[in-house]
Design a protein around this motif. Structure first.
Motif, short mmCIF file in Angstrom:
data_model
loop_
_atom_site.label_atom_id
_atom_site.label_comp_id
_atom_site.label_asym_id
_atom_site.label_seq_id
_atom_site.Cartn_x
_atom_site.Cartn_y
_atom_site.Cartn_z
N THR A 517 69.29 18.15 57.24
CA THR A 517 71.00 18.32 56.86
C THR A 517 71.41 17.32 56.40
O THR A 517 70.79 15.95 56.17
CB THR A 517 71.73 18.75 58.06
OG1 THR A 517 71.61 17.64 59.24
CG2 THR A 517 70.97 19.98 58.56
N LEU A 518 72.79 17.11 55.78
CA LEU A 518 73.27 15.95 55.33
C LEU A 518 73.36 14.74 56.32
O LEU A 518 73.30 13.70 55.90
CB LEU A 518 74.80 16.49 54.83
CG LEU A 518 74.96 17.02 53.44
CD1 LEU A 518 76.21 17.55 53.18
CD2 LEU A 518 74.57 16.19 52.02
N GLY A 519 73.93 15.23 57.54
CA GLY A 519 73.97 14.27 58.51
C GLY A 519 72.80 13.33 58.64
O GLY A 519 72.63 12.17 58.64
N VAL A 520 71.57 14.30 58.75
CA VAL A 520 70.26 13.56 59.17
C VAL A 520 69.89 12.72 57.90
O VAL A 520 69.32 11.74 57.94
CB VAL A 520 69.27 14.80 59.55
CG1 VAL A 520 67.93 14.22 59.43
CG2 VAL A 520 69.62 15.47 60.58
N LEU A 521 70.03 13.27 56.56
CA LEU A 521 69.75 12.48 55.52
C LEU A 521 70.23 11.04 55.22
O LEU A 521 69.79 10.08 55.06
CB LEU A 521 70.18 13.50 54.22
CG LEU A 521 69.59 12.75 52.56
CD1 LEU A 521 68.38 12.59 52.71
CD2 LEU A 521 70.37 13.70 51.83
N VAL A 522 71.94 11.04 55.54
CA VAL A 522 72.51 9.78 55.63
C VAL A 522 71.75 9.06 56.56
O VAL A 522 71.51 7.69 56.24
CB VAL A 522 74.03 9.83 55.83
CG1 VAL A 522 74.60 8.79 56.19
CG2 VAL A 522 74.70 10.76 54.79
N PHE A 523 71.41 9.41 57.86
CA PHE A 523 70.98 8.38 58.81
C PHE A 523 69.54 7.94 58.44
O PHE A 523 69.25 6.77 58.48
CB PHE A 523 70.79 9.35 59.93
CG PHE A 523 70.17 8.46 60.96
CD1 PHE A 523 70.51 7.35 61.92
CD2 PHE A 523 68.82 8.98 61.59
CE1 PHE A 523 69.93 6.75 62.70
CE2 PHE A 523 68.26 8.23 62.65
CZ PHE A 523 68.64 7.26 63.15
N ASN A 524 68.72 8.96 57.65
CA ASN A 524 67.57 8.35 57.50
C ASN A 524 67.48 7.44 56.14
O ASN A 524 66.52 6.53 56.11
CB ASN A 524 66.67 9.95 56.97
CG ASN A 524 66.13 10.69 58.25
OD1 ASN A 524 66.40 10.28 59.43
ND2 ASN A 524 65.91 12.00 57.99
N LEU A 525 68.19 7.70 55.37
CA LEU A 525 68.24 6.83 54.19
C LEU A 525 68.72 5.23 54.79
O LEU A 525 68.03 4.49 54.27
CB LEU A 525 69.30 7.37 53.11
CG LEU A 525 68.90 8.43 52.26
CD1 LEU A 525 69.99 8.99 51.45
CD2 LEU A 525 67.75 8.32 51.38
N GLN A 526 69.64 5.28 55.48
CA GLN A 526 69.89 4.09 55.94
C GLN A 526 69.17 3.32 56.83
O GLN A 526 68.67 2.23 56.81
CB GLN A 526 71.36 4.11 56.72
CG GLN A 526 71.85 2.89 57.43
CD GLN A 526 72.05 1.85 56.40
OE1 GLN A 526 72.36 2.23 55.23
NE2 GLN A 526 72.70 0.72 56.71
#
Length: 568
Positions: A517-526
């Motif tokens: 999901t979007l929330g997980v994607l932001v966390f994984n990218l950072q």
């Protein structure tokens, strides 16, 4: 004696029978049975399954784990500090904007609530990119600290600060709920007895608003305790692990094999959330008064006008500055570079939206999950709200309130345990269906509240008349109840979408391949060191949230005050 005088007592008795406690005007009781079954499946069943697993053989051995107690102490410390800060900020904002008719009051109220609507992982990313030696914003302003300096937001201090900022609107909204019911006659009486406006506020108004402060503090405590986005984005780099991060780490490391351990950890997290739940319960018992004349904000004083300056500085520090840093990080070629007309680039936005990138899939998953949850929960909220006159239905709603009141990690673990215990449940693990079920459990209470308030204002005579004409339950739902309740259903659905579209706590524990999901994607990218791409995705996510807020605001003109959080 006339016939009209004889018929009057019979009409009164008939009315009393219709509104007798414990009976429903939505008969036959099929509606109540459907409501109870729905609430039991999505609320009570996961909670019971979590409790059964947590008291298993893994719990005694887990008590000897030093990392568990260290994470527990840190969670308590961070949540307590954040609650104190949130209470101080939220109470101050309430006193300035809810009790005084200061200039620009509606816009300022919206801006003060806005930190609650910014996803926690995006708020944490914005603040971390606002500070530190590689911040493009500070480099552009020639204010960056020396290379090698640590980011000041990494660690417990930054966690308390950001959780306090996100918790302050909860305190503000809890006080606003009481201000709407504040008896305006009390101010008039106090002024008539010679009290000054300030004395009337201190001695009459604020004692009545203390239950709201207590309830808001309880909400802020539970929210801080169960937060994963801020805890992970700031705690992991700062080597400060709290319980929500520990649950994620152990479940990510070993998968379903660690379910007994994470169930015990989740139960411990729920146990230390009890003070916050108790504060909300005590506050609810103390606010039984109801005013006659509505309270009107008093005229602003010179001090309240002067307080607008620090309020503007606060909003600049917690909204404009971090979001400017986030946008600057998304526009520079790499972290540590200054943002100039020559270095500004849109390549990170282009990369995130490329056909092979995960962003489009994450957007699709988040919109599908949040939209699906909003639709299903709004459809379910209609029969549940209409069946609340049944005592069993009212008790069953506690099962819907529990997943929303407890930390999100508890909901995620309980859903995993429940599904894996079913025949063939292993095939559902890591799928988008499992996340959707968890969203239904997590946000049912949020979708139900606006509809419940609106259903309480319906005239029961309409339902009686439709039944007398032979209309069945489904026909009455669609023809009698749905039209007046449609705005509240839509408002509840949009609120669910606002919180679910960037949700990270539940989805970080439940997602699998292809269900990011979007929330997980932001966390994984950072977490993977791709900060500019994380900033670009965050900016796009905020645009999506802004669009939902705009739609809800247009719809909110037809709703009572307080239905939408930014229209108290």
């Amino acid at each position: 004696m006339s016939a009209s005088k004889l018929s009057a007592p019979r009409a009164v008795l008939a009315a009393r029978a219709r509104f007798r406690p414990g009976r429903s005007w939505t008969r036959p009781p099929l509606l109540g049975v459907v409501a109870i079954l729905w609430l039991a499946v999505i609320g009570l069943a996961p909670a019971v399954r979590l409790l059964a697993e947590a008291v298993g053989p893994a719990f005694p051995s887990l008590l000897q784990d030093a990392s568990l107690w260290r994470a527990t102490w840190r969670s308590l410390l961070v949540a307590s500090g954040a609650t104190l800060l949130a209470t101080a900020i939220g109470t101050t904002l309430a006193g300035l904007l809810l009790l005084r008719a200061v200039p620009g009051r509606r816009v300022l109220i919206f801006l003060c609530i806005l930190p609650l609507l910014v996803p926690p992982q995006i708020l944490a990313l914005a603040f971390t990119q606002m500070a530190g030696p590689s911040s493009p914003l500070l480099v552009s302003l020639d204010l960056a600290p020396p290379l090698g300096s640590s980011n000041p937001f990494h660690g417990p201090g930054g966690m308390m600060l950001l959780l306090g900022i996100q918790g302050a609107p909860l305190v503000f909204l809890a006080v606003a709920a009481l201000v709407r019911r504040l008896p305006g006659e009390l101010i008039t009486a106090a002024r008539g007895m010679g009290a000054s406006p300030g004395m009337a506020m201190r001695q009459v108004v604020w004692p009545l608003l203390l239950p709201g402060v207590l309830a808001g503090a309880g909400l802020a405590y539970v929210a801080a305790l169960g937060n994963f986005g801020i805890a992970a984005m700031l705690g992991i780099p700062g080597r400060y692990t709290v319980l929500t991060v520990l649950i994620w780490q152990r479940l990510s490391a070993t998968g379903p094999a660690a379910l007994s351990q994470v169930a015990a950890l989740s139960l411990l997290l729920a146990a230390i959330a009890l003070p916050g739940l108790l504060a909300q319960f005590l506050a609810a018992r103390q606010d039984g008064w109801r005013g006659g004349q509505p309270f009107e904000p008093l005229a602003p004083t010179a001090w309240s006008r002067l307080a607008l300056l620090p309020l503007g500085l606060y909003l600049f520090a917690v909204l404009l500055l971090p979001l400017a840093a986030l946008l600057a990080s998304a526009l520079v070629p790499a972290m540590g570079m200054a943002l100039t007309p020559d270095t500004a680039t849109l390549r990170h936005f282009a990369a995130t939206m490329a056909p092979g990138a995960h962003t489009l899939a994450a957007f699709g998953n988040s919109l599908l999950l949040s939209g699906g949850a909003a639709l299903l929960l709004s459809l379910a909220a209609l029969p549940v709200a209409l069946a609340l006159r049944h005592r069993l239905v009212r008790w069953a709603t506690l099962g819907a309130d529990l997943p929303y009141a407890l930390p999100g990690a508890c909901t995620a673990v309980s859903v995993i345990l429940l599904v894996l215990g079913l025949p063939g449940g292993g095939a559902v693990y890591g799928t988008i269906g499992l996340i959707l079920f968890a969203y239904l459990a997590r946000f049912q209470a949020l979708a139900l509240r606006p509809v419940t308030a609106a259903a309480g204002r319906l005239d029961p005579a309409l339902d009686d008349a439709a039944r007398g004409l032979g209309a069945g339950t489904l026909r009455r739902l669609l023809a009698v109840h749905l039209p007046p309740l449609a705005p509240s259903l839509a408002a509840g659905a949009i609120l669910v979408m606002l919180l679910a579209v960037n949700e990270v706590t539940v989805s970080s524990l439940l997602h699998g391949p292809g269900t990011q999901t979007l929330g997980v994607l932001v966390f994984n990218l950072q977490d993977g060191g791709q900060s500019p791409q994380a900033a670009a995705v965050s900016c796009l996510s905020l645009l999506l949230v802004a669009g939902l807020i705009g739609v809800a605001t247009l719809l909110g003109r037809r709703l009572p005050a307080g239905t939408l959080p930014w229209r108290p």
